[in-house]
Write an enzyme that holds these catalytic residues in place. Structure first.
Site, short mmCIF file in Angstrom:
data_model
loop_
_atom_site.label_atom_id
_atom_site.label_comp_id
_atom_site.label_asym_id
_atom_site.label_seq_id
_atom_site.Cartn_x
_atom_site.Cartn_y
_atom_site.Cartn_z
N HIS A 112 -8.88 -3.79 -2.03
CA HIS A 112 -7.87 -2.36 -2.19
C HIS A 112 -8.22 -1.67 -1.20
O HIS A 112 -8.13 -0.64 -0.19
CB HIS A 112 -6.37 -3.21 -2.41
CG HIS A 112 -5.50 -2.52 -1.09
ND1 HIS A 112 -4.88 -2.39 -0.35
CD2 HIS A 112 -5.28 -1.53 -1.37
CE1 HIS A 112 -3.38 -2.34 0.25
NE2 HIS A 112 -3.84 -0.72 -0.42
N GLU A 113 -8.25 -0.65 -2.08
CA GLU A 113 -9.20 0.75 -2.43
C GLU A 113 -10.38 1.09 -1.79
O GLU A 113 -10.76 1.80 -1.16
CB GLU A 113 -8.71 1.22 -4.14
CG GLU A 113 -7.56 1.82 -4.14
CD GLU A 113 -6.49 2.17 -3.87
OE1 GLU A 113 -6.72 2.35 -2.58
OE2 GLU A 113 -5.52 1.50 -3.98
N CYS A 137 0.99 -1.36 -0.14
CA CYS A 137 -0.06 0.28 -0.16
C CYS A 137 1.19 1.21 0.53
O CYS A 137 1.14 1.23 0.65
CB CYS A 137 -1.16 -0.24 1.30
SG CYS A 137 -2.12 1.56 1.30
N HIS A 197 -10.43 1.45 1.52
CA HIS A 197 -10.19 2.59 2.09
C HIS A 197 -11.48 3.77 2.68
O HIS A 197 -11.09 5.00 3.04
CB HIS A 197 -8.72 3.78 1.94
CG HIS A 197 -7.71 2.84 1.15
ND1 HIS A 197 -6.65 3.41 2.61
CD2 HIS A 197 -7.22 2.68 0.63
CE1 HIS A 197 -5.67 3.00 2.46
NE2 HIS A 197 -5.62 2.32 0.87
#
Length: 192
Positions: A137-138, A95, A141
């Site tokens: 993954h994004e 990351c 966030h």
């Protein structure tokens, strides 16, 4: 457009679950800023909150174009994961918010997603492979989370220990290379 500085991994902005994008948001501008910043940091995805913009948007490379000279970038405004496969896959992830840290993370093998593009058009898609991994993954966030929260404390501690060991090794190699270059430079001066 502009390249932004990435927030430190412990910044409070990265711990907040983001609401849908502000209707006044200049989507084209934020998309371009995210793309420029992602490219500058050599990432394959980047969320707005990683640069301090608290809007529910991220950009990511279309994984099918990563090996081509004409890489395509997808902007995902107000993303949602609407379905997940039962099958999971464990893959090592990194990351931009945690430079040099790599952790094996288990995630669904495929997902159904929905998001808006920069023009507000709703896109529905089924993702698998690397594309699926980047999106998840994004998306983490956007939810105020990240990949470090997907593993046990023991695995995270081991990964951090390995990261620090690699940083020390890189520093030693850099120092040795600089010393060797300086010796070579001094030898050239003496031989002149």
């Amino acid at each position: 457009m502009a390249v932004f500085k990435l927030l430190e991994s412990d910044n409070a902005a990265l711990q907040v679950k983001l609401e849908d994008c502000n209707s006044e948001l200049n989507r084209e501008e934020i998309k371009n800023n995210l793309i420029d910043t992602m490219k500058a940091y050599e990432g394959i995805g980047l969320s707005a909150n990683q640069i301090g913009v608290l809007e529910r948007v991220f950009v990511m490379y279309d994984a099918s174009t990563l090996d081509s000279s004409d890489k395509k970038v997808i902007a995902c405004f107000n993303p949602k994961v609407i379905s997940e496969s039962v099958n999971t896959v464990m893959i090592e992830e990194g990351c931009l918010s945690y430079p040099g840290l790599w952790i094996k993370v288990t995630r669904p093998e495929s997902i159904g997603v929905e998001y808006e593009d920069e023009n507000g058009k709703v896109i529905r898609d089924n993702l698998n492979g690397l594309q699926c991994r980047i999106f998840q993954h994004e998306y983490d966030h956007m939810e105020g989370s990240d990949f470090t929260k997907k593993v046990s404390k023991l695995k995270l501690d081991m990964a951090i220990k390995k990261q620090k060991k690699m940083e020390k090794l890189a520093t030693k190699l850099k120092e040795r290379t600089e010393a060797r270059l300086e010796r070579d430079r001094q030898n050239q001066i003496l031989m002149s």
